[in-house]
Design a protein around this motif. Structure first.
Motif, PDB file in Angstrom:
ATOM      1  N   VAL A  93       0.718  -1.197  -0.107  1.00  0.00           N
ATOM      2  CA  VAL A  93      -0.096  -0.016   0.060  1.00  0.00           C
ATOM      3  C   VAL A  93       1.069   1.303  -0.009  1.00  0.00           C
ATOM      4  O   VAL A  93       0.188   2.501   0.096  1.00  0.00           O
ATOM      5  N   SER A  94       2.128   1.278  -0.157  1.00  0.00           N
ATOM      6  CA  SER A  94       3.086   2.400   0.089  1.00  0.00           C
ATOM      7  C   SER A  94       4.037   2.191  -1.270  1.00  0.00           C
ATOM      8  O   SER A  94       4.525   0.910  -1.665  1.00  0.00           O
ATOM      9  N   SER A  95       4.616   3.296  -1.726  1.00  0.00           N
ATOM     10  CA  SER A  95       5.728   3.047  -2.851  1.00  0.00           C
ATOM     11  C   SER A  95       6.822   2.764  -2.033  1.00  0.00           C
ATOM     12  O   SER A  95       6.939   2.963  -0.878  1.00  0.00           O
ATOM     13  N   GLY A  96       7.907   2.324  -2.693  1.00  0.00           N
ATOM     14  CA  GLY A  96       9.284   1.794  -1.976  1.00  0.00           C
ATOM     15  C   GLY A  96      10.025   3.200  -1.556  1.00  0.00           C
ATOM     16  O   GLY A  96      10.394   4.060  -2.543  1.00  0.00           O
ATOM     17  N   TYR A  97      10.236   3.311  -0.365  1.00  0.00           N
ATOM     18  CA  TYR A  97      11.290   4.199   0.385  1.00  0.00           C
ATOM     19  C   TYR A  97      12.421   3.577   0.480  1.00  0.00           C
ATOM     20  O   TYR A  97      12.668   2.779   1.165  1.00  0.00           O
ATOM     21  N   ARG A  98      13.519   4.173  -0.529  1.00  0.00           N
ATOM     22  CA  ARG A  98      14.728   3.723  -0.385  1.00  0.00           C
ATOM     23  C   ARG A  98      15.706   4.830   0.045  1.00  0.00           C
ATOM     24  O   ARG A  98      15.591   6.242  -0.003  1.00  0.00           O
ATOM     25  N   LYS A  99      16.631   4.176   0.816  1.00  0.00           N
ATOM     26  CA  LYS A  99      17.899   5.046   1.247  1.00  0.00           C
ATOM     27  C   LYS A  99      19.125   4.463   0.792  1.00  0.00           C
ATOM     28  O   LYS A  99      19.395   3.318   1.278  1.00  0.00           O
ATOM     29  N   THR A 100      20.110   5.256   0.428  1.00  0.00           N
ATOM     30  CA  THR A 100      21.290   4.432   0.031  1.00  0.00           C
ATOM     31  C   THR A 100      22.196   5.275   0.684  1.00  0.00           C
ATOM     32  O   THR A 100      22.393   6.628   0.945  1.00  0.00           O
ATOM     33  N   ALA A 101      23.541   4.602   1.207  1.00  0.00           N
ATOM     34  CA  ALA A 101      24.780   5.219   1.661  1.00  0.00           C
ATOM     35  C   ALA A 101      25.806   4.914   0.725  1.00  0.00           C
ATOM     36  O   ALA A 101      26.047   3.728   0.361  1.00  0.00           O
ATOM     37  N   ASN A 102      26.858   5.853   0.416  1.00  0.00           N
ATOM     38  CA  ASN A 102      27.874   5.426  -0.295  1.00  0.00           C
ATOM     39  C   ASN A 102      29.044   5.455   0.632  1.00  0.00           C
ATOM     40  O   ASN A 102      29.159   6.466   1.690  1.00  0.00           O
ATOM     41  N   ASP A 103      29.975   4.809   0.216  1.00  0.00           N
ATOM     42  CA  ASP A 103      31.269   4.553   1.301  1.00  0.00           C
ATOM     43  C   ASP A 103      31.106   4.655   2.515  1.00  0.00           C
ATOM     44  O   ASP A 103      31.505   5.338   3.244  1.00  0.00           O
ATOM     45  N   ASN A 104      30.201   3.552   2.834  1.00  0.00           N
ATOM     46  CA  ASN A 104      29.942   3.365   4.316  1.00  0.00           C
ATOM     47  C   ASN A 104      29.506   1.823   4.626  1.00  0.00           C
ATOM     48  O   ASN A 104      29.735   1.149   3.697  1.00  0.00           O
ATOM     49  N   ILE A 105      29.497   1.548   5.841  1.00  0.00           N
ATOM     50  CA  ILE A 105      28.951   0.253   6.382  1.00  0.00           C
ATOM     51  C   ILE A 105      27.668   0.075   6.645  1.00  0.00           C
ATOM     52  O   ILE A 105      27.101  -1.058   7.083  1.00  0.00           O
ATOM     53  N   TYR A 106      26.988   1.004   6.916  1.00  0.00           N
ATOM     54  CA  TYR A 106      25.458   1.169   7.458  1.00  0.00           C
ATOM     55  C   TYR A 106      24.518   2.148   6.834  1.00  0.00           C
ATOM     56  O   TYR A 106      24.968   3.169   6.635  1.00  0.00           O
ATOM     57  N   VAL A 107      23.229   1.689   7.045  1.00  0.00           N
ATOM     58  CA  VAL A 107      22.290   2.693   6.491  1.00  0.00           C
ATOM     59  C   VAL A 107      20.981   2.185   7.121  1.00  0.00           C
ATOM     60  O   VAL A 107      20.692   1.073   7.088  1.00  0.00           O
ATOM     61  N   SER A 108      20.330   3.045   7.566  1.00  0.00           N
ATOM     62  CA  SER A 108      18.826   2.875   7.895  1.00  0.00           C
ATOM     63  C   SER A 108      17.861   4.058   7.464  1.00  0.00           C
ATOM     64  O   SER A 108      18.369   4.985   6.920  1.00  0.00           O
TER      65      SER A 108
END
Length: 151
Positions: A93-108
């Motif tokens: 029921v929702s579109s995809g909410y994407r978060k990307t991190a570059n040159d990193n070890i963690y993303v939330s």
């Protein structure tokens, strides 16, 4: 007198339980177990991932997720969806909410979403790393949260 008392008690219990049964029959049926919807893939860089659904108690939910690598990578992402139980299957029921991190070890990532009360909801998430032009895992890691009834 004993018969009257027995009849009154039986009538009392019948009315008491038939009222609660009527109330529970209007609720959505509980969703099926989710174990078959989780993919566990072999990964070289992706070391941890998860997603959650939080009932904020005000007609909104928060969907959350994270991806973690075992070393610094070129790109790491988490993509979140809200799903609603329609009585027989999960509907996105929702579109995809994407978060990307570059040159990193963690993303939330997290997102607050208004929902219709009286239904079950859950979070669906995808997790993947791209490092040295290699997608890890080849197909994004998929996981779902526990479902939550929002009233």
């Amino acid at each position: 007198m004993k018969r009257l008392l027995t009849f009154a008690l039986c009538l009392f219990f019948f009315l008491a339980f038939s009222g609660s049964m009527a109330t529970s029959s209007t609720l959505s049926p509980p969703p099926p177990e989710d174990q078959d919807e989780i993919s566990i893939l072999s990964t070289e860089y992706l070391s941890d991932w998860d997603c959650y659904l939080i009932d904020n108690g005000d007609g909104t939910v928060t969907i959350r997720g994270y991806s973690q690598a075992n070393r610094y990578v070129d790109e790491i992402y988490v993509k979140l969806y809200l799903q609603k139980w329609d009585g027989s299957s999960w509907q996105t029921v929702s579109s995809g909410y994407r978060k990307t991190a570059n040159d990193n070890i963690y993303v939330s990532h997290s997102k607050n979403i208004s929902v219709q009360t009286g239904a079950y909801y859950r979070t669906l998430s995808y997790h993947q790393i791209i490092h040295n032009d290699i997608e890890d895992p080849k197909q994004p890691q998929k996981i779902v949260s526990d479902s939550c009834y929002i009233d």
